[in-house]
Every structure is written in C-alpha cells, then in structure tokens.
Design a protein around this motif. Sequence first.
Motif, PDB file in Angstrom:
ATOM      1  N   ASP A 253       0.761  -1.363   0.012  1.00 29.85           N
ATOM      2  CA  ASP A 253       0.039  -0.068   0.072  1.00 29.85           C
ATOM      3  C   ASP A 253       0.859   1.345   0.192  1.00 29.85           C
ATOM      4  OD1 ASP A 253      -2.189  -1.578   0.014  1.00 29.85           O
ATOM      5  OD2 ASP A 253      -2.752  -1.197   2.041  1.00 29.85           O
TER       6      ASP A 253
ATOM      7  N   SER B 270      -5.361   1.151  -7.024  1.00 30.10           N
ATOM      8  CA  SER B 270      -5.845   0.344  -8.084  1.00 30.10           C
ATOM      9  C   SER B 270      -4.616   0.072  -9.259  1.00 30.10           C
ATOM     10  CB  SER B 270      -7.050   1.180  -8.996  1.00 30.10           C
ATOM     11  OG  SER B 270      -7.980   1.176  -7.833  1.00 30.10           O
TER      12      SER B 270
ATOM     13  N   ILE C 120      -2.210  -7.283  -8.494  1.00 27.48           N
ATOM     14  CA  ILE C 120      -3.090  -6.755  -7.679  1.00 27.48           C
ATOM     15  C   ILE C 120      -4.436  -6.910  -8.401  1.00 27.48           C
ATOM     16  CG2 ILE C 120      -3.893  -4.760  -6.189  1.00 27.48           C
ATOM     17  CD1 ILE C 120      -0.497  -4.323  -7.299  1.00 27.48           C
TER      18      ILE C 120
ATOM     19  N   SER D 128      -7.817  -4.898  -6.988  1.00 21.92           N
ATOM     20  CA  SER D 128      -8.261  -4.005  -5.977  1.00 21.92           C
ATOM     21  C   SER D 128      -9.542  -4.184  -5.719  1.00 21.92           C
ATOM     22  CB  SER D 128      -8.060  -2.686  -6.595  1.00 21.92           C
ATOM     23  OG  SER D 128      -9.304  -2.540  -7.774  1.00 21.92           O
ATOM     24  N   ALA D 129      -9.876  -3.759  -4.474  1.00 24.57           N
ATOM     25  CA  ALA D 129     -11.169  -3.686  -3.833  1.00 24.57           C
ATOM     26  C   ALA D 129     -12.459  -3.628  -4.882  1.00 24.57           C
ATOM     27  CB  ALA D 129     -11.301  -3.018  -2.889  1.00 24.57           C
TER      28      ALA D 129
ATOM     29  N   PRO E 159      -9.361  -6.404  -1.712  1.00 21.55           N
ATOM     30  CA  PRO E 159      -8.232  -6.755  -2.320  1.00 21.55           C
ATOM     31  C   PRO E 159      -7.498  -8.003  -2.594  1.00 21.55           C
ATOM     32  CG  PRO E 159      -7.538  -5.398  -0.478  1.00 21.55           C
ATOM     33  CD  PRO E 159      -9.195  -5.434  -0.478  1.00 21.55           C
TER      34      PRO E 159
ATOM     35  N   ARG F 276      -3.854  -9.390  -3.431  1.00 19.03           N
ATOM     36  CA  ARG F 276      -2.642  -9.118  -3.751  1.00 19.03           C
ATOM     37  C   ARG F 276      -1.764 -10.461  -3.876  1.00 19.03           C
ATOM     38  NH1 ARG F 276      -2.751  -4.364   0.486  1.00 19.03           N
ATOM     39  NH2 ARG F 276      -4.131  -6.112   1.202  1.00 19.03           N
TER      40      ARG F 276
END
Length: 252
Positions: free
Chosen positions: A33, A71, A114, A116-117, A219, A221
């Motif tokens: 992050d 993102s 990643i 993302s959410a 998320p 990752r």
Amino acid sequence: MQDAIAHYREHGWARLGAVADEPTLAALRARADDIMLGRVAYEGMFFQHDAETGRYEDLHFGRGWVGPSLSYRKIEKLERDPLFRGWLENPVFERVVRAVVGNEVSIYRATLFIKSAAGGSELPWHQDGGSFWGLDRDPELQIWTALDDAPAEGGCVEVLDRSHEAGLATPLGGTIPREILDRERADERKLALSARAGDVLLIHNHLWHRSGRSTTGQPRRGFTVAYMPASTRCTRKRRAPREFVRVFGARG
C-alpha cells in the motif's frame, strides 16, 4: 517439499502450503500500500494501473506511475524493497529454488499482481516466456505468494493442468491465441487454485494460466518471483542488455 516439487514437475503447478505467517503478511501488505500510495518509492520501479472497465484490452501501456492509487494492477522490481527482497530469499524458497533451478540463481522479475477492492482487471490465458521475454532460455519456476485470501470469486490463479508439457503455444509467448485456447478447451478444463493468505504456489512458466476479476469487494494481492539460472542472459538488441539480480548467495 519434495512431494510439491514432484507435483510441480508433473502438473506444472503445486501447492507449497501456508508459508507466510500473519506478521510477515501484514508487513508486506502495508508496504504494498505504501508503494502504491507513493509513501515509499524506489528508482526504476514499473507500474501499470488498472483499466476502469476491468478489460485487459483497455489497459494503458507505458504510463507507469500515475499518482497515488490502490488500483495499480502490476508493480515490478520489488526486489529493490528490503521487505519484499527478504521474502523472496526466505529459506523455504531457497531450498525449493536450488532443487529446481540450481545453486547459482538470479531473478527475472519480482512482481506484485493486484486485484483492487473495485475488482481489478482480468488477465487472459498466457505463458510467461517466449521471445518476448528476451532471454537466451526461458525461466521455468515462479513462486507465487498470496498476500490476501484469493478465493475463486476473488480472482485466484486459474491453470490448465499439465499444459507446460507442450512448451510454448507460440514462439513469441505471452497471451495465447483464441483458436489455440478453443482447440484445447482451456475455458472448460481450467482449474481454479484458490488460496488463503500466506499460501504459496509453484508455477511453471510455460503453464497456461489466467485470472478473472474479483467480486469480493476486498483487495487480492499476489507476489510472484521468476527464478532462473544465474547464467541466463538477456538477448535484446535495441537497448543495452539487462543485468539480473543474483539471489541466495553463492554456494560451493
């Protein structure tokens, strides 16, 4: 560990089990992050942001860092960060890599992928090798660590079992053409490798693999490292050949 290596050789993938503990995961997630938000920066890192549509075809190439964002789809050269460097050289990975690759080891890339959410981007069927990679030989082993839970609905890695056996689908490598995917019924035969945070997968570079978007609202990752013999050389001509980072130290 030997059972996992044997399974990897036969099937092109294997589960190494839960390797990362929660304190390690928490530190790596926080560092990820920090890097995405620009609080930690290293010269020469590679960034690619998600497309708003979530379509791979809509991704922008060559933009790199576009400002603080959670993102980003892909970040490379994480070996420059001491936390990620420490993880990719941990003793469990060292034993696996030396058994598969040999005693003198370098890495092609250390990459964070990643979702993302918001869902992230779909990654199409592909192989991690071929002339596009610009090497005198393809790496064979990558080790993938789930930093978050990666269920089937969360964009987990999906594979076509034993597809590494036939080598490259095209000399260029990378994305596999639709006609070849249809011929092999890849979408029907795919195997979802769901994972919990801390789980580790071994993946052959020639194994066909993909991942979908996440629908969990969380998320996802995954940190993956491609290991190769230290004698591997870059063959590109248009720019100076790449130099690759040695890992694990020398062994007699």
